[in-house]
Design an enzyme around this catalytic site. Structure first.
Site, PDB file in Angstrom:
ATOM      1  N   ASP A 279      -1.355  -4.620   8.961  1.00  0.00           N
ATOM      2  CA  ASP A 279      -0.713  -5.722   9.679  1.00  0.00           C
ATOM      3  C   ASP A 279      -0.486  -6.927   8.780  1.00  0.00           C
ATOM      4  OD1 ASP A 279      -0.383  -4.520  12.113  1.00  0.00           O
ATOM      5  OD2 ASP A 279      -2.203  -5.331  13.011  1.00  0.00           O
TER       6      ASP A 279
ATOM      7  N   ASP B 137       1.685   2.196  18.523  1.00  0.00           N
ATOM      8  CA  ASP B 137       0.507   1.435  18.092  1.00  0.00           C
ATOM      9  C   ASP B 137      -0.767   1.972  18.750  1.00  0.00           C
ATOM     10  OD1 ASP B 137      -0.836  -0.559  16.683  1.00  0.00           O
ATOM     11  OD2 ASP B 137       0.531  -2.147  17.316  1.00  0.00           O
TER      12      ASP B 137
END
Length: 742
Positions: free
Chosen positions: A531, A462
């Site tokens: 997301d 990430d």
């Protein structure tokens, strides 16, 4: 010969390397065919434009590195200076441009120099077998003293027929939103100064004929394969772009002041800039990129495992027993890869502390992660882990021990983590300077140790903030802009980690889809597009991410019934259908599912495994459906023997009848059976379906299916259906199998 015609995949690139100036591209687009030397000379002569009034007194070339010495008033290909001098290099070829074959591609290499300015360049233009063009430049300081590079850009001409522009923008949880405008005079630039690609990044900047669409029109597109600051540009001026071209498309890395300073003999090479052309709309342009990606030696070859990621199931609430139950339920459904997300390390019980301390938390995991990982493997699944190596919480052992490792204005002596001098907080985290040798070595050692000790097969990597005030302090103790060095250092870290662990797969996640580019995908195996797991929002996100990437490189998960990002509640069939068209997975506490939901997930899991050879190897198609509130998209096998289509309704329509489904991309002469797949199909909410839908199948030729179509079933918003199209067996030729005789 000074004229070079490169041809592949239906594309032709005609380059004039007569000199003495840098080579120029006379044509990039449709393949003009196999031309003799005389025919090439005649074509080049026919492309020489006239001279307008009130302009330059002679015709000027648009070279591969255009600048003011060429008569070009647009953005220069090369900018830089030597203490304020050598700002307008006059590049001339130093040797004849050569064309060679390499890995199936045709490669033209041109070397040029300006000895007085003290710079030399090398340009590499590759025409790949799919018809994709890749281009990059290198500049070398051949003079005395320091040469400060301002920028090195890549451009190609596009014809006057390209009158419209399309690019993408977006934000967190709403990436890939298209926007269109006329391709008028002036400069249209899309710049990212975020230190990463950005949620608002345009994957492709596209110029095309008026009204171009997914299936129609001529289009030219460009993508900068770089994960740091970058620039895409489209320029058109009244005087054109040389040789009758209407404008240019291009781009490159966006360098911050003083970021690249070349000492004598040092060089800088641009990222690859990728160009794609199509006469069949955006789908054709995408297919060229997808086929090139799939031909790379590092492209994922084995079937893409069905994933379960734990984030929306447990968030930071880690418990061995609960996660073991989740893994056991996942195995029963058919999951093949189990990924433990954020919260397993250091003091990381929320997002405000611990980031950077890459040691398993003894408080939460007193026996370490090995018991969970071993149980996951015993259930027949791979074990994966979430990390965010480039970031650090100021409240972490790492930041306290090494405040000098932050990519930020340097701390005052003895100040420790100097919060007053850090860039503005973003998710309570700062950026770790991976270009610092100590920071880079720490990350490589810790990540390698985790992979070896736990037996990790997959890292979800990430990157949750933009880079602001990114200052790297080097050995000379002078802080300078550091995005360029950070990007290269991250690439190097990924390369070294994978060299140590050849079987390791890595996902590029950047607060969702903020680092989606072909630079990071040289080192990773998929991207996380967003997301947002709300399937209704995911439909456009995945549709436009597919402009650049094929489905197998795009993670797509079934989230909970109520999405935590939008709070919208959607039925399982629509969520399952949406997740199917990608590298599929789950992000949901499936231990809470009903028996009916578990049965539905098992059927969907089996369907994914059945269809993924087609979904992950075929050509992406997006139909020109008449109803803007409904989309029809699919994947067609390269040999046109099979296809799968999703038909989804996003909004209601003023029309009482939904019209016809016209299925693109099939072989016009072959007969196909069209079958509804019930594994992800809902019960129709209202009205009566057409008879063929009631029967579950119909048969027609590819020409009929594409140009006439079949009646669409009535759907309400947030419903979708799946169609499986398979070519019928060819009938034996007349007389085949006949036996003559008594």
């Amino acid at each position: 010969m000074s004229l070079h015609l490169l041809r592949a995949g239906g594309v032709g690139v005609l380059v004039d390397a007569t000199g003495p100036q840098h080579p120029r591209v006379l044509h990039w687009g449709a393949d003009p065919g196999d031309l003799t030397g005389d025919e090439l000379e005649a074509l080049a002569a026919a492309l020489v434009p006239g001279l307008p009034f009130a302009g330059l007194d002679e015709r000027w070339p648009l070279t591969l590195l255009p600048g003011e010495p060429d008569g070009w008033s647009g953005g220069p290909g090369l900018t830089g200076h030597r203490e304020g001098t050598s700002v307008f290099p006059r590049l001339a070829l130093t040797a004849p441009a050569a064309v060679r074959a390499e890995d199936g591609a045709q490669v033209l290499v041109a070397e040029a120099a300006d000895p007085d300015a003290g710079v030399a360049t090398a340009s590499e233009l590759r025409l790949e077998p799919s018809g994709l063009v890749r281009l990059r430049h290198t500049v070398t300081n051949t003079g005395p003293g320091l040469y400060t590079l301002g920028g090195l850009s890549v451009v190609l001409p596009v014809p006057a027929e390209a009158r419209e522009l399309l690019d993408l923008t977006g934000r967190w949880c709403r990436e890939r939103s298209p926007q269109r405008r006329p391709f008028d005079h002036g400069t249209h630039a899309r710049e990212s100064r975020r230190g990463r690609t950005g949620h608002d990044a345009t994957l492709l900047l596209v110029a095309g004929s008026p009204g171009f669409s997914f299936r129609h029109g001529e289009v030219w597109g460009v993508h900068v394969a770089w994960s740091g600051n970058h620039r895409h540009v489209a320029e058109r001026f009244p005087e054109g772009a040389g040789s009758g071209a209407g404008g240019v498309l291009g781009g490159g890395e966006l360098l911050l002041p003083g970021e690249v300073r070349l000492h004598p003999g040092e060089s800088y090479t641009t990222p690859w800039v990728v160009f794609t052309w199509s006469a069949e709309g955006l789908d054709g342009a995408s297919v060229r990129v997808h086929r090139w990606l799939r031909a790379r030696p590092n492209h994922p070859r084995r079937p893409r495992p069905l994933v379960l990621n734990t984030w929306e199931a447990v968030y930071f609430d880690h418990d061995l027993q609960a996660l073991t139950r989740l893994a056991e339920q996942a195995a029963r459904i058919g999951v093949e890869r189990f990924v433990l997300d954020d919260g397993w390390f250091g003091s990381r019980r929320g997002d405000s502390s611990g980031l950077g301390d890459w040691y398993v938390s003894a408080d939460v995991w007193p026996e370490g992660l090995r018991p969970l990982a071993d149980r996951v493997r015993a259930l027949g699944m791979e074990f994966g882990l979430w990390v965010e190596p480039e970031m650090v919480n100021p409240d972490s052992d790492l930041a306290r021990a090494h405040p000098d490792w932050l990519l930020a204005p340097p701390p005052r002596p003895g100040a420790g983590v100097d919060l007053a001098r850090l860039p503005r907080a973003w998710r309570r985290q700062a950026v770790l300077d991976v270009a610092q040798p100590g920071a880079r070595d720490y990350l490589l050692e810790r990540l390698s140790a985790l992979v070896e000790e736990i037996g990790i097969a997959y890292l979800k990597w990430d990157h949750n903030r933009d880079l602001h005030e990114s200052l790297h302090t080097g050995s000379d103790a002078v802080p300078r802009p550091g995005v360029h060095g950070q990007t290269l250092a991250v690439y190097g870290l990924l390369d070294d980690l994978r060299a140590r662990h050849p079987g390791l797969e890595i996902e590029s996640c950047s607060s969702g889809g903020a680092r989606v580019d072909l630079g990071i995908l040289e080192r990773t195996d998929r991207v996380w597009a967003s997301d947002c797991n709300d399937a209704l929002e995911r439909q456009p996100i995945q549709r436009w991410t597919g402009l650049l990437l094929p489905p197998e490189l795009v993670g797509s998960h079934i989230g909970p019934p109520t999405a935590h990002t939008t709070h919208r509640t959607l039925g399982l069939p629509f969520r399952a259908l949406t997740a199917l068209f990608g590298h599929a997975g789950l992000e949901w506490d499936i231990t809470t599912c009903s028996a009916a939901e578990i049965d539905a997930l098992r059927a969907w899991s089996a369907l994914y495994r059945e269809l993924r050879p087609l979904l992950h190897r075929g050509d992406v198609v997006r139909a020109e459906h008449a109803d803007p509130g409904a989309w029809l998209h699919g994947v067609v096998a390269p040999d046109r023997s099979e296809a799968v289509f999703g038909y989804v309704r996003l909004t209601s329509s003023p029309e009482a009848h939904p019209g016809r489904l016209r299925l693109p991309g099939l072989d016009a002469a072959r007969r196909y059976q069209v079958r509804r797949r019930r594994e992800v199909g809902p019960e129709l909410a209202a009205g009566a379906p057409p008879p063929w839908w009631e029967e579950g199948r119909t048969t027609a030729t590819g020409a009929v299916l594409e140009h006439v179509g079949v009646a669409a079933p009535p759907l309400v918003p947030e419903q979708g259906v799946l169609l499986h199209v398979v070519a019928c067996p060819e009938p034996p030729p007349a007389g085949a199998g006949r036996t003559d005789g008594p």
